[in-house]
Design a protein around this motif. Structure first.
Motif, short mmCIF file in Angstrom:
data_model
loop_
_atom_site.label_atom_id
_atom_site.label_comp_id
_atom_site.label_asym_id
_atom_site.label_seq_id
_atom_site.Cartn_x
_atom_site.Cartn_y
_atom_site.Cartn_z
N ARG A 37 40.32 -33.94 2.27
CA ARG A 37 40.21 -34.32 3.69
C ARG A 37 40.60 -35.79 3.89
O ARG A 37 41.33 -36.14 4.81
CB ARG A 37 38.77 -34.13 4.19
CG ARG A 37 38.45 -32.71 4.58
CD ARG A 37 37.17 -32.65 5.43
NE ARG A 37 36.57 -31.33 5.30
CZ ARG A 37 35.59 -31.02 4.47
NH1 ARG A 37 35.04 -31.94 3.70
NH2 ARG A 37 35.12 -29.79 4.40
N ASN A 64 42.88 -25.50 -1.48
CA ASN A 64 44.11 -25.25 -0.72
C ASN A 64 43.93 -24.10 0.26
O ASN A 64 44.48 -24.12 1.36
CB ASN A 64 45.28 -24.95 -1.67
CG ASN A 64 45.78 -26.22 -2.35
OD1 ASN A 64 45.61 -27.33 -1.84
ND2 ASN A 64 46.40 -26.06 -3.50
N GLN A 65 43.16 -23.08 -0.15
CA GLN A 65 42.92 -21.98 0.79
C GLN A 65 42.12 -22.45 2.00
O GLN A 65 42.37 -22.04 3.12
CB GLN A 65 42.17 -20.85 0.07
CG GLN A 65 43.07 -20.05 -0.86
CD GLN A 65 42.65 -18.61 -1.02
OE1 GLN A 65 41.51 -18.24 -0.71
NE2 GLN A 65 43.55 -17.78 -1.50
N GLU A 66 41.14 -23.32 1.75
CA GLU A 66 40.27 -23.77 2.84
C GLU A 66 40.90 -24.88 3.69
O GLU A 66 40.69 -24.93 4.89
CB GLU A 66 38.94 -24.27 2.27
CG GLU A 66 38.05 -23.16 1.75
CD GLU A 66 37.57 -22.23 2.86
OE1 GLU A 66 36.92 -22.71 3.81
OE2 GLU A 66 37.85 -21.02 2.77
N GLY A 68 44.31 -26.17 3.24
CA GLY A 68 45.77 -26.28 3.14
C GLY A 68 46.43 -26.64 4.46
O GLY A 68 47.46 -27.31 4.49
N HIS A 69 45.82 -26.22 5.58
CA HIS A 69 46.40 -26.48 6.90
C HIS A 69 46.44 -27.98 7.23
O HIS A 69 47.14 -28.40 8.14
CB HIS A 69 45.59 -25.73 7.97
CG HIS A 69 44.15 -26.17 8.03
ND1 HIS A 69 43.19 -25.69 7.16
CD2 HIS A 69 43.52 -27.04 8.85
CE1 HIS A 69 42.02 -26.26 7.45
NE2 HIS A 69 42.20 -27.07 8.46
N LEU A 70 45.71 -28.79 6.47
CA LEU A 70 45.70 -30.23 6.73
C LEU A 70 46.98 -30.91 6.22
O LEU A 70 47.23 -32.07 6.53
CB LEU A 70 44.48 -30.90 6.09
CG LEU A 70 43.11 -30.41 6.60
CD1 LEU A 70 41.98 -31.14 5.87
CD2 LEU A 70 42.98 -30.64 8.11
N GLY A 71 47.73 -30.19 5.37
CA GLY A 71 49.02 -30.74 4.93
C GLY A 71 48.96 -31.55 3.65
O GLY A 71 49.96 -32.15 3.25
N HIS A 73 48.37 -31.14 -0.29
CA HIS A 73 48.32 -30.09 -1.30
C HIS A 73 47.58 -30.57 -2.55
O HIS A 73 47.90 -31.61 -3.10
CB HIS A 73 49.76 -29.69 -1.66
CG HIS A 73 49.83 -28.62 -2.69
ND1 HIS A 73 49.65 -27.29 -2.39
CD2 HIS A 73 50.05 -28.67 -4.03
CE1 HIS A 73 49.76 -26.57 -3.49
NE2 HIS A 73 50.00 -27.39 -4.50
#
Ligand SMILES: [Zn+2]
Length: 303
Positions: A37, A64-66, A68-71, A73
């Motif tokens: 985060r 990454n599954q939780e 990953g949308h934050l960009g 990796h």
């Protein structure tokens, strides 16, 4: 725009490939989720999770599954310390496959960081302990099963990491890795001589330099791999790093090796380190090569 500390721009797009945010025997500054985060909030592209106790590819796959949308990796791998199963082909194979589906397993397989002759001698461990540690003997012959592990890394296109060995040993390992077809090779060069670093780079290695050994965390004894506490012996300064970074040419990588409770959280540690490197006259373009281009190429982090 909200106030940002100096050097924040250097973090955007950067990858810190050496963060100890997995569970540990002592306190951490952040957990795996907080590390991702915070890195994402700073605009960073990736973090590599390192751990002396276990393979971290599962943590990376999970975060990454939780998040990953934050960009940002996350990637993990195994350091083949005794606590992580030791130096065996089975440990390496399991780590490379261990994730949530294809491509989410270990991105690096590392020789030990502390269970090596060089570090154990520096830590003043017993002769019986020393006997069990990894080393490359003076004849330069890389012991089994390391060559087979190198071949596995080559076949699976993951990084082979030389661990914390002496410069002479790292060069012998790099020569063997080249013979075994390894194309992703990492060497920890913070304490190596410029000629050793140049030799490693010529053999195809990326040369990693970490913040930890420059910091106040070296002033106290810490638990690194077991209940013994050890001080990292007096480390180099940023001025010592400069000729070593130059010896690495266009193959240097900067990382923090942070996560310990004594240091600022990894993102802040990285910012401080990059400002130190910049103060030695390295340009923003050079720093970006060392923090983005090179780690992305080594670990295969997509844009
Ligand atoms: Zn480390």
């Amino acid at each position: 725009m909200a106030w940002q500390p100096p050097g924040s721009h250097l973090l955007r797009g950067a990858i810190d490939c050496h963060v100890h945010c997995a569970p540990h025997l002592n306190h951490r500054s952040v957990n795996v989720f907080e590390a991702v985060r915070q890195a994402a909030a700073a605009g960073m592209r990736g973090i590599g999770i390192m751990c002396n106790f276990q393979n971290t590819s599962g943590y990376a796959a999970l975060v990454n599954q939780e998040l990953g949308h934050l960009g940002c990796h996350a990637f993990g791998g195994v350091i083949m310390q005794p606590t992580a199963g030791g130096i065996t082909l089975e440990v390496a194979k399991a780590a490379i496959g261990y994730g949530y589906g294809p491509g989410t397993g270990a991105r690096f397989v590392s020789l030990p960081t502390h269970h090596t002759r060089m570090v154990a001698e520096r830590e003043g461990r017993s002769p019986a302990y020393l006997e069990t540690t990894f080393w490359v003997p003076p004849n330069g012959r890389v012991p089994d099963p390391v060559p087979a592990i190198m071949e596995l890394c080559a076949a699976k296109d993951v990084v082979f990491d030389c661990g914390h060995v002496a410069g002479r040993e790292a060069v012998a390992l790099a020569e063997e890795a080249k013979r075994r077809g390894v194309t992703r090779l990492r060497a920890h060069c913070s304490r190596y001589a410029p000629d050793e670093i140049a030799a490693l780079v010529a053999l195809g290695a990326y040369a990693e330099f970490s913040f930890f050994v420059l910091t106040h965390a070296t002033q106290v004894g810490l638990t690194h791999v077991d209940d013994e506490k050890h001080k990292i012996s007096a480390g180099p300064t940023i001025q010592d790093y400069t000729p070593r970074l130059k010896a690495a040419g266009d193959r240097a990588i900067l990382s923090t090796d942070s996560g310990v409770f004594l240091l600022p959280p990894p993102v802040e540690a990285f910012r401080e380190f990059l400002l130190l490197v910049e103060s030695e006259g390295f340009s923003e373009a050079e720093i970006r090569r060392m923090t983005a281009t090179n780690p992305a190429a080594l670990f295969g982090v997509a844009d």
